[in-house]
Each structure stands twice: as structure tokens, then as C-alpha cells.
Design a protein around this motif. Structure first.
Motif, mmCIF file in Angstrom:
data_model
loop_
_atom_site.group_PDB
_atom_site.id
_atom_site.type_symbol
_atom_site.label_atom_id
_atom_site.label_comp_id
_atom_site.label_asym_id
_atom_site.label_seq_id
_atom_site.Cartn_x
_atom_site.Cartn_y
_atom_site.Cartn_z
ATOM 1 N N THR A 181 -4.789 1.030 60.238
ATOM 2 C CA THR A 181 -6.098 1.350 60.805
ATOM 3 C C THR A 181 -5.967 2.344 61.952
ATOM 4 O O THR A 181 -6.714 3.324 62.043
ATOM 5 C CB THR A 181 -6.791 0.061 61.296
ATOM 6 O OG1 THR A 181 -6.911 -0.856 60.202
ATOM 7 C CG2 THR A 181 -8.168 0.369 61.863
ATOM 8 N N ARG A 182 -5.004 2.104 62.835
ATOM 9 C CA ARG A 182 -4.812 3.003 63.977
ATOM 10 C C ARG A 182 -4.309 4.374 63.530
ATOM 11 O O ARG A 182 -4.692 5.399 64.102
ATOM 12 C CB ARG A 182 -3.840 2.374 64.970
ATOM 13 C CG ARG A 182 -4.377 1.115 65.607
ATOM 14 C CD ARG A 182 -3.474 0.587 66.691
ATOM 15 N NE ARG A 182 -4.011 -0.647 67.263
ATOM 16 C CZ ARG A 182 -3.610 -1.176 68.404
ATOM 17 N NH1 ARG A 182 -2.669 -0.569 69.108
ATOM 18 N NH2 ARG A 182 -4.132 -2.292 68.847
ATOM 19 N N THR A 235 -5.009 5.825 60.738
ATOM 20 C CA THR A 235 -6.154 6.545 60.164
ATOM 21 C C THR A 235 -6.996 7.165 61.265
ATOM 22 O O THR A 235 -7.421 8.323 61.158
ATOM 23 C CB THR A 235 -7.022 5.600 59.309
ATOM 24 O OG1 THR A 235 -6.229 5.040 58.266
ATOM 25 C CG2 THR A 235 -8.194 6.351 58.687
ATOM 26 N N ARG A 236 -7.245 6.408 62.334
ATOM 27 C CA ARG A 236 -8.024 6.955 63.448
ATOM 28 C C ARG A 236 -7.349 8.182 64.049
ATOM 29 O O ARG A 236 -8.009 9.123 64.493
ATOM 30 C CB ARG A 236 -8.193 5.894 64.541
ATOM 31 C CG ARG A 236 -9.132 4.755 64.179
ATOM 32 C CD ARG A 236 -9.175 3.752 65.304
ATOM 33 N NE ARG A 236 -9.864 2.535 64.927
ATOM 34 C CZ ARG A 236 -9.697 1.362 65.520
ATOM 35 N NH1 ARG A 236 -8.845 1.256 66.534
ATOM 36 N NH2 ARG A 236 -10.364 0.299 65.117
ATOM 37 N N ARG A 262 -14.210 3.570 73.107
ATOM 38 C CA ARG A 262 -13.883 4.195 71.824
ATOM 39 C C ARG A 262 -15.140 4.666 71.105
ATOM 40 O O ARG A 262 -15.201 5.773 70.569
ATOM 41 C CB ARG A 262 -13.108 3.228 70.929
ATOM 42 C CG ARG A 262 -12.660 3.861 69.605
ATOM 43 C CD ARG A 262 -11.808 2.891 68.797
ATOM 44 N NE ARG A 262 -12.576 1.755 68.336
ATOM 45 C CZ ARG A 262 -13.340 1.789 67.234
ATOM 46 N NH1 ARG A 262 -13.457 2.893 66.539
ATOM 47 N NH2 ARG A 262 -13.995 0.725 66.859
ATOM 48 N N GLU A 297 -16.154 8.444 70.085
ATOM 49 C CA GLU A 297 -16.469 8.830 68.708
ATOM 50 C C GLU A 297 -17.834 9.498 68.619
ATOM 51 O O GLU A 297 -18.020 10.464 67.877
ATOM 52 C CB GLU A 297 -16.418 7.605 67.795
ATOM 53 C CG GLU A 297 -15.012 7.107 67.516
ATOM 54 C CD GLU A 297 -14.997 5.903 66.591
ATOM 55 O OE1 GLU A 297 -16.100 5.443 66.204
ATOM 56 O OE2 GLU A 297 -13.905 5.432 66.258
#
Length: 406
Positions: free
Chosen positions: A192-193, A195-196, A382, A386
Motif C-alpha cells: 500500500t505504501r 503504491t502511494r 495525508r 492529496e
């Protein structure tokens, strides 16, 4: 591209390293032949000569010279080097201390620094690393496989307590320890991290390994996250075929385990990626229609919210702003009914992006301000970041203010 050192350069380096230790023509020729212009090999041969006083007995390969360097350490120093080799490219003194008992550890580490086995990290102040990756490899290869696995497990357990946010490192050590049950949640988080951070190759590797090694008692939500994450990472490449395959596997998993919410999530993501990556609006709407029907049938309110969010985006792409607005309203209503402020923030973000896509920049800015205020109230830095990047950047780009967008 680095080329081997010339014979003259090798001689100059040896003179600098050996000082008063003279070499005869035969010894010099032997060194030139063995080293083949490799400066690391030359340095290690010089270190061996400094201790042995003769070329006799010095291994004729770099791997052999490095192994001999480690063999010359005393038992405690060799143990510290071996344990450190398990830790990775960089490591902390306190991590070594957690794995190696002894009151004189500090002096041992100082000795390894003085002898050139360790150096202070070039990248991270306060951390250590091996002077060369090949030296680390030599130390690692000298550890018995069973001991390696145990040490990797101990490192992972230590990091879980002291650095729980380092999901990638924790996962890597549990995998090396072949403890896939404990590695699983960390692999999902690491993916997940990654991908971010748009480190998509790392994300795909972590998600695939997690899915291939799902423990028997794994949390169903984590299994869903792994499939969704893999599909999203492939979509960002973009690779629609692999992305669709990941979401299809999630749908099959939901069917096999009687988890219709997983099927709804898979259909929603198939609809979203088919529209945004594949550009097939008709097929996207078919997936979303199935998601809506199933979500309503099983009372999956969150799945229904996701449907309306995705349908709003697809309608915008299809040039139907009125339908997009209706889906946006339903997202807000359902989010408010659930009392989930994060859903409201996400709905407002998507509304702003949709409005920007159809060139309604004033309305998009207003929606973005509402979303930013809501994200700030949640205390999520965060989400605020975003919104700034994905929302305000898109609006500025749409208005032609490319410099500000960048």
C-alpha cells in the motif's frame, strides 16, 4: 562506466597502502594478476599482506579474500559482523545490541569501524553500513541457513516493537525467516505504501507475495486489500489486463468465501479502471450496474457509496455532467447517513475533480475548499496533501497554469 585500474595505478595504490612493506617482482606480479585492476581486491590483499607479511596463503579470489578478512576477526567481532549482515544495507547500533548480548559491544563496533569492516552510513547519520556490499555478502554467506532464518525472525520481531511503521523492512525479514503468517499483514501494508509512493514494481511484488502466501486464518479484509492493491498498482502502470485479473480474483474469492462485499468491491474497481484506463465506458457501466445491484441486495452501504463515486467519475468522462451531479449527491447523502467524514471528504474530492474535468473550475475550487476543510477537521495531513496535489494541481493544470500545477 568504471574500467580496471592500470598496472601503474595498482602499484601506486599498493605503495600508499603498504608504506614501508617492500614487494619483490614475483609478489607484485602475483598481485597484479589476481587483482585484475579491482581496487577493492587490491585493498583487501594489502590488508592481508599487512597482517601476514607475505603473499603466500592469500586467497586468489575476491570472495576468498573477503572471507579470510572475516575469519581473522575474533569470535565476538565475527558474530557482530554476521548479525549485522542480516540487518540490511544500513543498521543501527541499538538493533545490533538487541540481537547480540555483551557489555563490550560498543568497543567491538568501534574495532570493526577501525578495521574498515564497518563505516558510518553515507546516507543516514547515526547509522552504520559495511564498507562494501561484497563484504556484507561474505559475512551473510558465512551464517548457517538455519541461523539466518532465526536472526531474520528476531530482527522482524524487534522492528515490530521499535519501528512498527517500517512495514517493508519487517515484511522482508519475516519472509527471509519463512514466517509468512507474520509477514502477511506487513506485506499488504508495504504494498500500500509503495503504491502511494508510485514504487509500483515494489508494490506489485509485495501484493503478489502476500496473495500467494495467504495464511489459513488471515483477516478477510487484509486479503481484500491485497487484491485491491494489486489491481490498483497494475492499473497505475497501466496494465489493464493484469489489473482486471486481480479484481476478478477478488470477485472469485468473495464468491468462494461467501463475502458479497468483496464482490461488490471487485465490480466497482473493474468499472473504475475499465473507464479510466481502458476507456470502455459501456463495459464500465455494466460492471458498475452489477455492483449496484449486488450492493443493494446485500445491504452493502459502503459498496453502494463506492458505486456512486465511480459512476459519478464515469459519467463525467462520458460527458454527462447531470448524471455525475446526481451520483455526487447520492454519495454525500449516503456518507452523511453513515456518519463517516472520510467518505464526505472523498466525495468532495471526486466532485472537485469531476467539475475540473468538465471545465467548471470555480465550482471545482469551491468543492476542493470544502474537502480541505473537512480533511483538516479530521486531522489528516495525508488527505490534505492529496487534495492539494490531486485536486488543486488538476484545477491549475486545466486552467493552463502549468508552472503552478507543477
Amino acid at each position: 562506466r568504471l574500467t580496471p585500474l592500470t598496472d601503474e595505478s595498482v602499484k601506486a595504490l599498493l605503495t600508499d597502502l603498504l608504506g614501508d612493506l617492500d614487494l619483490d617482482a614475483t609478489e607484485l606480479s602475483t598481485i597484479l594478476s589476481r587483482a585484475a585492476g579491482n581496487p577493492l581486491f587490491i585493498e583487501e590483499i594489502a590488508a592481508s599482506l599487512g597482517e601476514e607479511g607475505t603473499i603466500d596463503g592469500v586467497p586468489d579470489s575476491l570472495a576468498g579474500v573477503l572471507a579470510a578478512r572475516l575469519d581473522r576477526l575474533n569470535d565476538q567481532a565475527r558474530l557482530v559482523a554476521q548479525v549485522s549482515s542480516v540487518l540490511g544495507t544500513e543498521f543501527r547500533r541499538e538493533t545490533i545490541a538487541a540481537l547480540v548480548a555483551g557489555e563490550n559491544l560498543s568497543s567491538i563496533v568501534t574495532g570493526l569501524l577501525r578495521e574498515g569492516v564497518f563505516i558510518e552510513s553515507r546516507n543516514t547519520p547515526g547509522r552504520l553500513q559495511f564498507r562494501h556490499a561484497l563484504l556484507q555478502d561474505a559475512a551473510y554467506e558465512s551464517v548457517l541457513l538455519k541461523t539466518r532464518r532465526r536472526l531474520h525472525g528476531e530482527v522482524a520481531a524487534h522492528l515490530e516493537v521499535t519501528q512498527p511503521h517500517e512495514a517493508a523492512d519487517i515484511a522482508r525479514h519475516f519472509v527471509a525467516a519463512e514466517d509468512f503468517e507474520r509477514a502477511f499483514p506487513h506485506l499488504v501494508e508495504a504494498g500500500t505504501r509503495a503504491t502511494r509512493a508510485m514504487a509500483l514494481a515494489d508494490a506489485i511484488r509485495d501484493f503478489r507475495l502476500a496473495i500467494e502466501r495467504v495464511p489459513g486464518d488471515a483477516d478477510a479484509e487484509l486479503i481484500e486489500r491485497a487484491h485491491l492493491g494489486l489491481g490498483e498498482a497494475y492499473a497505475l502502470l497501466p496494465d489493464l489486463s493484469e489489473s482486471a485479473a486481480a479484481f476478478q480474483r477478488l470477485f472469485d474469492y468473495g464468491e468462494q468465501t461467501q463475502r458479497p462485499t468483496a464482490q461488490v468491491a471487485a465490480l466497482n474497481q473493474l468499472g473504475f479502471t475499465t473507464a479510466t484506463v481502458g476507456g470502455d465506458i459501456a463495459q464500465a457501466n455494466e460492471y458498475l450496474k452489477q455492483a449496484k445491484i449486488l450492493a443493494e441486495k446485500v445491504g452493502d452501504e459502503r459498496g453502494l457509496i463506492e458505486y456512486h463515486m465511480n459512476a459519478c467519475m464515469v459519467a463525467s468522462f462520458d460527458g454527462d455532467p447531470l448524471a455525475a451531479v446526481e451520483h455526487d449527491k447520492k454519495t454525500a447523502e449516503l456518507g452523511e447517513a453513515l456518519g463517516d467524514d472520510r467518505i464526505r471528504v472523498e466525495g468532495l474530492r471526486r466532485r472537485a475533480m469531476n467539475q475540473a474535468l468538465i471545465l467548471e473550475f470555480e465550482q471545482a475550487s469551491a468543492s476542493l475548499e470544502l474537502a480541505t476543510a473537512a480533511a483538516g477537521a479530521l486531522g489528516s495531513d495525508r488527505l490534505v496533501a492529496e487534495l492539494e496535489v490531486l485536486g488543486r494541481g488538476l484545477i491549475r493544470y486545466g486552467r493552463g497554469d502549468f508552472e503552478a500545477a507543477i
